[in-house]
Design a protein around this motif. Structure first.
Motif, PDB file in Angstrom:
ATOM      1  N   LEU A   1       3.105  -4.175   3.483  1.00 53.95           N
ATOM      2  CA  LEU A   1       4.161  -3.179   3.338  1.00 53.95           C
ATOM      3  C   LEU A   1       3.516  -1.821   3.111  1.00 53.95           C
ATOM      4  CD1 LEU A   1       6.805  -4.727   0.915  1.00 53.95           C
ATOM      5  CD2 LEU A   1       6.960  -4.499   3.375  1.00 53.95           C
ATOM      6  N   ASP A   2       3.871  -0.836   3.928  1.00 53.09           N
ATOM      7  CA  ASP A   2       3.479   0.546   3.671  1.00 53.09           C
ATOM      8  C   ASP A   2       4.678   1.207   3.012  1.00 53.09           C
ATOM      9  OD1 ASP A   2       1.057   0.084   4.877  1.00 53.09           O
ATOM     10  OD2 ASP A   2       1.681   0.871   6.815  1.00 53.09           O
TER      11      ASP A   2
ATOM     12  N   GLN B   1      12.958  -4.687   5.366  1.00 50.83           N
ATOM     13  CA  GLN B   1      12.982  -3.813   6.531  1.00 50.83           C
ATOM     14  C   GLN B   1      12.661  -2.384   6.113  1.00 50.83           C
ATOM     15  OE1 GLN B   1      16.842  -4.212   8.280  1.00 50.83           O
ATOM     16  NE2 GLN B   1      16.655  -6.421   8.560  1.00 50.83           N
ATOM     17  N   CYS B   2      12.329  -1.563   7.090  1.00 52.83           N
ATOM     18  CA  CYS B   2      12.040  -0.162   6.829  1.00 52.83           C
ATOM     19  C   CYS B   2      13.273   0.523   6.239  1.00 52.83           C
ATOM     20  CB  CYS B   2      11.632   0.555   8.108  1.00 52.83           C
ATOM     21  SG  CYS B   2      10.098  -0.041   8.792  1.00 52.83           S
ATOM     22  N   GLY B   3      13.045   1.405   5.281  1.00 52.93           N
ATOM     23  CA  GLY B   3      14.140   2.141   4.649  1.00 52.93           C
ATOM     24  C   GLY B   3      14.702   1.472   3.409  1.00 52.93           C
ATOM     25  N   GLU B   4      14.332   0.234   3.134  1.00 53.70           N
ATOM     26  CA  GLU B   4      14.819  -0.453   1.935  1.00 53.70           C
ATOM     27  C   GLU B   4      14.050   0.024   0.712  1.00 53.70           C
ATOM     28  OE1 GLU B   4      15.574  -4.649   1.845  1.00 53.70           O
ATOM     29  OE2 GLU B   4      15.643  -4.713   4.026  1.00 53.70           O
ATOM     30  N   ASN B   5      14.707  -0.054  -0.441  1.00 56.07           N
ATOM     31  CA  ASN B   5      14.069   0.346  -1.692  1.00 56.07           C
ATOM     32  C   ASN B   5      13.502  -0.868  -2.405  1.00 56.07           C
ATOM     33  OD1 ASN B   5      14.667   3.082  -1.429  1.00 56.07           O
ATOM     34  ND2 ASN B   5      16.713   2.776  -2.269  1.00 56.07           N
ATOM     35  N   VAL B   6      12.315  -0.687  -2.992  1.00 59.19           N
ATOM     36  CA  VAL B   6      11.633  -1.736  -3.729  1.00 59.19           C
ATOM     37  C   VAL B   6      11.146  -1.129  -5.036  1.00 59.19           C
ATOM     38  CG1 VAL B   6       9.635  -3.277  -3.715  1.00 59.19           C
ATOM     39  CG2 VAL B   6      10.849  -2.838  -1.601  1.00 59.19           C
TER      40      VAL B   6
ATOM     41  N   ILE C   1      10.346   1.543   1.710  1.00 59.55           N
ATOM     42  CA  ILE C   1       9.462   0.926   2.695  1.00 59.55           C
ATOM     43  C   ILE C   1       9.400   1.798   3.945  1.00 59.55           C
ATOM     44  CG2 ILE C   1       9.104  -1.091   4.167  1.00 59.55           C
ATOM     45  CD1 ILE C   1      10.522  -2.731   1.980  1.00 59.55           C
ATOM     46  N   SER C   2       8.194   2.130   4.337  1.00 57.86           N
ATOM     47  CA  SER C   2       7.964   2.960   5.510  1.00 57.86           C
ATOM     48  C   SER C   2       7.616   2.108   6.733  1.00 57.86           C
ATOM     49  CB  SER C   2       6.844   3.949   5.225  1.00 57.86           C
ATOM     50  OG  SER C   2       6.535   4.691   6.349  1.00 57.86           O
ATOM     51  N   ALA C   3       6.881   1.001   6.515  1.00 55.89           N
ATOM     52  CA  ALA C   3       6.501   0.118   7.619  1.00 55.89           C
ATOM     53  C   ALA C   3       6.264  -1.291   7.102  1.00 55.89           C
ATOM     54  CB  ALA C   3       5.245   0.629   8.320  1.00 55.89           C
ATOM     55  N   VAL C   4       6.611  -2.263   7.918  1.00 56.92           N
ATOM     56  CA  VAL C   4       6.347  -3.675   7.618  1.00 56.92           C
ATOM     57  C   VAL C   4       5.458  -4.203   8.743  1.00 56.92           C
ATOM     58  CG1 VAL C   4       7.348  -5.952   7.227  1.00 56.92           C
ATOM     59  CG2 VAL C   4       8.614  -3.917   6.539  1.00 56.92           C
TER      60      VAL C   4
ATOM     61  N   VAL D   1       0.848  -1.185   0.000  1.00 61.30           N
ATOM     62  CA  VAL D   1       0.000   0.000   0.000  1.00 61.30           C
ATOM     63  C   VAL D   1       0.885   1.237   0.000  1.00 61.30           C
ATOM     64  CG1 VAL D   1      -1.759   1.278   1.286  1.00 61.30           C
ATOM     65  CG2 VAL D   1      -1.794  -1.216   1.278  1.00 61.30           C
ATOM     66  N   GLU D   2       0.647   2.140  -0.961  1.00 60.10           N
ATOM     67  CA  GLU D   2       1.336   3.431  -0.954  1.00 60.10           C
ATOM     68  C   GLU D   2       0.560   4.338  -0.015  1.00 60.10           C
ATOM     69  OE1 GLU D   2       3.025   6.884  -3.927  1.00 60.10           O
ATOM     70  OE2 GLU D   2       1.610   5.429  -4.700  1.00 60.10           O
ATOM     71  N   ILE D   3       1.218   4.849   1.032  1.00 62.07           N
ATOM     72  CA  ILE D   3       0.498   5.547   2.100  1.00 62.07           C
ATOM     73  C   ILE D   3       0.376   7.047   1.886  1.00 62.07           C
ATOM     74  CG2 ILE D   3       0.940   3.825   3.852  1.00 62.07           C
ATOM     75  CD1 ILE D   3       3.225   5.578   4.864  1.00 62.07           C
ATOM     76  N   THR D   4       0.890   7.581   0.773  1.00 64.73           N
ATOM     77  CA  THR D   4       0.710   8.992   0.485  1.00 64.73           C
ATOM     78  C   THR D   4      -0.781   9.255   0.341  1.00 64.73           C
ATOM     79  OG1 THR D   4       2.785   8.978  -0.711  1.00 64.73           O
ATOM     80  CG2 THR D   4       1.339  10.839  -1.110  1.00 64.73           C
ATOM     81  N   PRO D   5      -1.311  10.282   1.027  1.00 69.79           N
ATOM     82  CA  PRO D   5      -2.769  10.495   0.957  1.00 69.79           C
ATOM     83  C   PRO D   5      -3.226  10.783  -0.464  1.00 69.79           C
ATOM     84  CG  PRO D   5      -1.793  11.823   2.694  1.00 69.79           C
ATOM     85  CD  PRO D   5      -0.661  11.219   1.925  1.00 69.79           C
TER      86      PRO D   5
END
Length: 116
Positions: free
Chosen positions: A95-96, A60-65, A74-77, A41-45
């Motif tokens: 994944l957020d 993990q958070c901070g990794e690029n996908v 990745i902002s949250a797992v 999910v892309e969490i940008t409103p």
């Protein structure tokens, strides 16, 4: 599958369903519950679903996908579990993500807030 009757139309059509499964290292991953695919999910409103993806189990958070040619960070797992027959079993992975540009802007703005 469709079935037809003579006379005025009466037919049944079986709906198709798709299942995403991750088949690598099944035996070892089954024990850890990592064969479940991630809901991305892309969490940008406003939040936008990017679908269900098979990704490595150690994200993990901070990794690029990269998804469909677009770079995300990745902002949250989130791992969700459900109690079944006295045991907790994995039920969902999520994944957020944020676009990489937006993620960097957010980090910059947070640093500005901390400095002031």
């Amino acid at each position: 599958m469709a079935s037809w009757k003579m006379g005025f139309a009466s037919f049944q059509k079986q709906t198709m369903s798709f299942e995403v499964s991750c088949n690598r290292k099944r035996d070892r991953d089954r024990e850890r519950g990592s064969i479940l695919p991630y809901k991305v999910v892309e969490i940008t409103p406003p939040p936008k679903s990017l679908g269900v993806r098979c990704l490595p189990p150690n994200l993990q958070c901070g990794e690029n996908v990269t998804i469909e040619g677009q770079a995300y960070t990745i902002s949250a797992v989130t791992h969700r579990y459900q109690l079944r027959k006295g045991k907790y079993e994995p039920s969902e992975k999520r994944l957020d993500v944020l676009s990489t540009g937006r993620y960097l802007v957010n980090l910059y703005l947070e640093n500005l807030l901390e400095q002031s």
